[in-house]
Design a protein around this motif. Sequence first.
Motif, PDB file in Angstrom:
ATOM      1  N   PRO A 123       5.684   9.352  -6.938  1.00 47.71           N
ATOM      2  CA  PRO A 123       5.294   8.125  -6.483  1.00 47.71           C
ATOM      3  C   PRO A 123       5.460   7.102  -7.732  1.00 47.71           C
ATOM      4  O   PRO A 123       5.126   7.047  -8.874  1.00 47.71           O
ATOM      5  CB  PRO A 123       3.799   8.377  -6.146  1.00 47.71           C
ATOM      6  CG  PRO A 123       3.586   9.417  -6.074  1.00 47.71           C
ATOM      7  CD  PRO A 123       4.433  10.311  -7.097  1.00 47.71           C
ATOM      8  N   ILE A 124       6.023   5.946  -7.421  1.00 45.81           N
ATOM      9  CA  ILE A 124       6.146   4.929  -8.202  1.00 45.81           C
ATOM     10  C   ILE A 124       4.861   3.699  -8.062  1.00 45.81           C
ATOM     11  O   ILE A 124       4.241   3.103  -8.969  1.00 45.81           O
ATOM     12  CB  ILE A 124       7.544   4.188  -8.316  1.00 45.81           C
ATOM     13  CG1 ILE A 124       7.814   3.113  -9.439  1.00 45.81           C
ATOM     14  CG2 ILE A 124       7.696   3.539  -7.061  1.00 45.81           C
ATOM     15  CD1 ILE A 124       8.901   2.794  -9.567  1.00 45.81           C
ATOM     16  N   ILE A 125       4.628   3.671  -6.897  1.00 43.75           N
ATOM     17  CA  ILE A 125       3.544   2.520  -6.675  1.00 43.75           C
ATOM     18  C   ILE A 125       2.344   3.519  -5.455  1.00 43.75           C
ATOM     19  O   ILE A 125       3.026   4.129  -4.527  1.00 43.75           O
ATOM     20  CB  ILE A 125       3.969   1.242  -6.007  1.00 43.75           C
ATOM     21  CG1 ILE A 125       4.686   0.500  -7.097  1.00 43.75           C
ATOM     22  CG2 ILE A 125       2.603   0.643  -5.270  1.00 43.75           C
ATOM     23  CD1 ILE A 125       5.129  -0.787  -6.299  1.00 43.75           C
ATOM     24  N   GLU A 126       1.234   3.401  -5.823  1.00 43.30           N
ATOM     25  CA  GLU A 126       0.196   4.233  -4.765  1.00 43.30           C
ATOM     26  C   GLU A 126      -1.077   2.988  -4.688  1.00 43.30           C
ATOM     27  O   GLU A 126      -1.112   2.181  -5.439  1.00 43.30           O
ATOM     28  CB  GLU A 126      -0.201   5.393  -5.456  1.00 43.30           C
ATOM     29  CG  GLU A 126       0.597   6.366  -5.729  1.00 43.30           C
ATOM     30  CD  GLU A 126      -0.231   7.509  -6.600  1.00 43.30           C
ATOM     31  OE1 GLU A 126      -0.730   8.379  -5.902  1.00 43.30           O
ATOM     32  OE2 GLU A 126       0.173   7.591  -7.723  1.00 43.30           O
ATOM     33  N   THR A 127      -1.484   2.993  -3.404  1.00 38.86           N
ATOM     34  CA  THR A 127      -2.556   2.278  -2.919  1.00 38.86           C
ATOM     35  C   THR A 127      -3.792   3.343  -2.647  1.00 38.86           C
ATOM     36  O   THR A 127      -3.437   4.398  -2.030  1.00 38.86           O
ATOM     37  CB  THR A 127      -2.347   1.373  -1.895  1.00 38.86           C
ATOM     38  OG1 THR A 127      -2.227   2.043  -0.806  1.00 38.86           O
ATOM     39  CG2 THR A 127      -1.215   0.483  -2.287  1.00 38.86           C
ATOM     40  N   VAL A 128      -4.804   2.630  -2.997  1.00 43.50           N
ATOM     41  CA  VAL A 128      -6.198   3.812  -2.570  1.00 43.50           C
ATOM     42  C   VAL A 128      -7.363   2.745  -2.165  1.00 43.50           C
ATOM     43  O   VAL A 128      -7.667   1.829  -2.628  1.00 43.50           O
ATOM     44  CB  VAL A 128      -6.636   4.409  -3.860  1.00 43.50           C
ATOM     45  CG1 VAL A 128      -7.904   5.236  -3.443  1.00 43.50           C
ATOM     46  CG2 VAL A 128      -5.652   5.208  -4.520  1.00 43.50           C
ATOM     47  N   GLY A 129      -7.293   2.926  -0.972  1.00 46.28           N
ATOM     48  CA  GLY A 129      -8.322   2.326  -0.207  1.00 46.28           C
ATOM     49  C   GLY A 129      -8.191   0.580  -0.134  1.00 46.28           C
ATOM     50  O   GLY A 129      -9.191  -0.059  -0.126  1.00 46.28           O
ATOM     51  N   LEU A 130      -6.888   0.174  -0.194  1.00 47.37           N
ATOM     52  CA  LEU A 130      -6.613  -1.047  -0.279  1.00 47.37           C
ATOM     53  C   LEU A 130      -6.800  -2.091   0.603  1.00 47.37           C
ATOM     54  O   LEU A 130      -6.757  -1.745   1.845  1.00 47.37           O
ATOM     55  CB  LEU A 130      -4.925  -1.225  -0.737  1.00 47.37           C
ATOM     56  CG  LEU A 130      -4.406  -2.644  -1.259  1.00 47.37           C
ATOM     57  CD1 LEU A 130      -4.838  -2.907  -2.652  1.00 47.37           C
ATOM     58  CD2 LEU A 130      -3.111  -2.593  -1.087  1.00 47.37           C
ATOM     59  N   GLU A 131      -7.586  -3.075   0.246  1.00 47.39           N
ATOM     60  CA  GLU A 131      -8.254  -4.250   1.245  1.00 47.39           C
ATOM     61  C   GLU A 131      -7.767  -5.653   0.944  1.00 47.39           C
ATOM     62  O   GLU A 131      -7.817  -5.947  -0.350  1.00 47.39           O
ATOM     63  CB  GLU A 131      -9.580  -3.956   1.504  1.00 47.39           C
ATOM     64  CG  GLU A 131     -10.213  -2.932   2.116  1.00 47.39           C
ATOM     65  CD  GLU A 131     -11.740  -2.701   2.171  1.00 47.39           C
ATOM     66  OE1 GLU A 131     -12.366  -3.494   1.487  1.00 47.39           O
ATOM     67  OE2 GLU A 131     -12.417  -1.865   2.781  1.00 47.39           O
ATOM     68  N   LYS A 132      -7.532  -6.475   1.840  1.00 50.15           N
ATOM     69  CA  LYS A 132      -7.434  -7.914   1.655  1.00 50.15           C
ATOM     70  C   LYS A 132      -8.014  -8.610   2.646  1.00 50.15           C
ATOM     71  O   LYS A 132      -7.593  -8.447   4.011  1.00 50.15           O
ATOM     72  CB  LYS A 132      -5.713  -8.324   1.484  1.00 50.15           C
ATOM     73  CG  LYS A 132      -5.769  -9.652   1.122  1.00 50.15           C
ATOM     74  CD  LYS A 132      -6.334  -9.981  -0.103  1.00 50.15           C
ATOM     75  CE  LYS A 132      -6.223 -11.668  -0.558  1.00 50.15           C
ATOM     76  NZ  LYS A 132      -6.975 -11.804  -1.739  1.00 50.15           N
ATOM     77  N   HIS A 133      -9.017  -9.434   2.315  1.00 52.22           N
ATOM     78  CA  HIS A 133      -9.938  -9.941   3.331  1.00 52.22           C
ATOM     79  C   HIS A 133      -9.965 -11.630   3.003  1.00 52.22           C
ATOM     80  O   HIS A 133      -9.874 -11.823   2.139  1.00 52.22           O
ATOM     81  CB  HIS A 133     -11.398  -9.593   3.423  1.00 52.22           C
ATOM     82  CG  HIS A 133     -11.308  -8.330   3.925  1.00 52.22           C
ATOM     83  ND1 HIS A 133     -12.659  -7.317   3.636  1.00 52.22           N
ATOM     84  CD2 HIS A 133     -10.552  -7.303   4.324  1.00 52.22           C
ATOM     85  CE1 HIS A 133     -12.384  -6.097   4.305  1.00 52.22           C
ATOM     86  NE2 HIS A 133     -11.161  -5.878   4.754  1.00 52.22           N
ATOM     87  N   PHE A 134      -9.609 -12.194   3.959  1.00 58.08           N
ATOM     88  CA  PHE A 134      -9.447 -13.690   3.935  1.00 58.08           C
ATOM     89  C   PHE A 134     -10.599 -14.353   4.535  1.00 58.08           C
ATOM     90  O   PHE A 134     -11.024 -13.978   5.568  1.00 58.08           O
ATOM     91  CB  PHE A 134      -8.128 -14.462   4.366  1.00 58.08           C
ATOM     92  CG  PHE A 134      -6.995 -13.711   3.812  1.00 58.08           C
ATOM     93  CD1 PHE A 134      -6.554 -14.668   2.618  1.00 58.08           C
ATOM     94  CD2 PHE A 134      -6.184 -13.074   4.270  1.00 58.08           C
ATOM     95  CE1 PHE A 134      -5.246 -13.883   2.107  1.00 58.08           C
ATOM     96  CE2 PHE A 134      -5.230 -12.424   3.671  1.00 58.08           C
ATOM     97  CZ  PHE A 134      -4.716 -13.119   2.604  1.00 58.08           C
ATOM     98  N   HIS A 135     -11.463 -15.224   3.861  1.00 66.07           N
ATOM     99  CA  HIS A 135     -12.483 -15.899   4.493  1.00 66.07           C
ATOM    100  C   HIS A 135     -12.028 -17.241   5.145  1.00 66.07           C
ATOM    101  O   HIS A 135     -11.531 -17.949   4.467  1.00 66.07           O
ATOM    102  CB  HIS A 135     -13.565 -16.307   3.118  1.00 66.07           C
ATOM    103  CG  HIS A 135     -14.741 -17.018   3.724  1.00 66.07           C
ATOM    104  ND1 HIS A 135     -15.587 -16.627   4.614  1.00 66.07           N
ATOM    105  CD2 HIS A 135     -15.165 -18.428   3.454  1.00 66.07           C
ATOM    106  CE1 HIS A 135     -16.520 -17.582   4.639  1.00 66.07           C
ATOM    107  NE2 HIS A 135     -16.264 -18.642   4.309  1.00 66.07           N
TER     108      HIS A 135
END
Length: 363
Positions: free
Chosen positions: A7-19
Amino acid sequence: MTPLSRPIIETVGLEKHFHLPAGPFRPAATLRAVDGIDLAVREGETLALVGESGCGKSTLGRMLVGLLDPSGGDVVYRGRNLAAFTRPELRSLRRELQIIFQDPFSSLNPRMLVSDIVGEPLWLHEGLGRRARGERVAELLSLVGLSPEHGERYPHEFSGGQRQRIGIARALACGPKVIVGDEPVSALDISVQAQIVNLLEDLKERLGLTLIVVAHGLGVIRHMSDRVAVMYLGEIVEMAETDALFDSPLHPYSRALLAANPRAVAGDRRPRRLLEGEVPSPTAPPSGCRFHTRCPHAQAICAESRPRLAPAGTAPRQVACHFWAEIAEGEVAHLPSPVRPPALTRRLALFSESSNAHLRHEE
């Protein structure tokens, strides 16, 4: 590239929330654009992110190259968390992580010559002087199929396909390792799309790039990708090698996407069942499986328990569905009748009544 590529890029539990602040007719809310994604992008592959508009695939792509900061979870590049990078290190990292934007016109400064647009990263990151910068810009324009003389023109003097080539040249300026294409061909004519797709494939092989392509067109995806991640309402619901996904999709949403794009599955005679209902709001996602409000195979457990992305069968693929095995074996007919929310049932009934009334009126 082999399935064992690191892997060159990994995400773990990635989140993006907008208010979302309160407005005159709405309360404050939190939009869950990306909601807990684990992903590993192999070095040298082309990974496609597909799904309906609003599923979070563009947001995910921008987080992978550091244009958006996560609300939770981690993005790991070559074994190092992006959150651990200092500001100077992040600036240097921009050379290796680049993005091609969807609209080739709005992403280019209309007041700058093409030579300045393509050469700006060379000045910012490499510190090249005017002469060296001009030579490198000429090379980049030739690399993407344009003439060095095009550098003395402004963006409005080019067609859509040519402007996208300029955007690609700018992304390639500093020798990146990973490029995210945020729907790089969706704003182009069909004939031009083929040219840009072929160009990206050629550049990937020549320069050893890793591509992450956000797209709607499944025909394009099947042509150029090695693996596909299917997203729905901020989550990945299926991850598989491209041929495996197109030949035997396991998640009901993946099947619906293929059914809606018949040219992507030419020759397929399997019965098609299009989606019913509307995409739920990402500010109030359904409980359990987020797809259960539209799924033709939903059962009571689907509304109660959220399925996790897990290995499915012996092939290297993952599915987030309680009944993927029954779907794969064609045994879904033996399941109990689907459980539909009352509101959806009423909407379908009203739609049926209005359609019948319209037909009677025409008669």
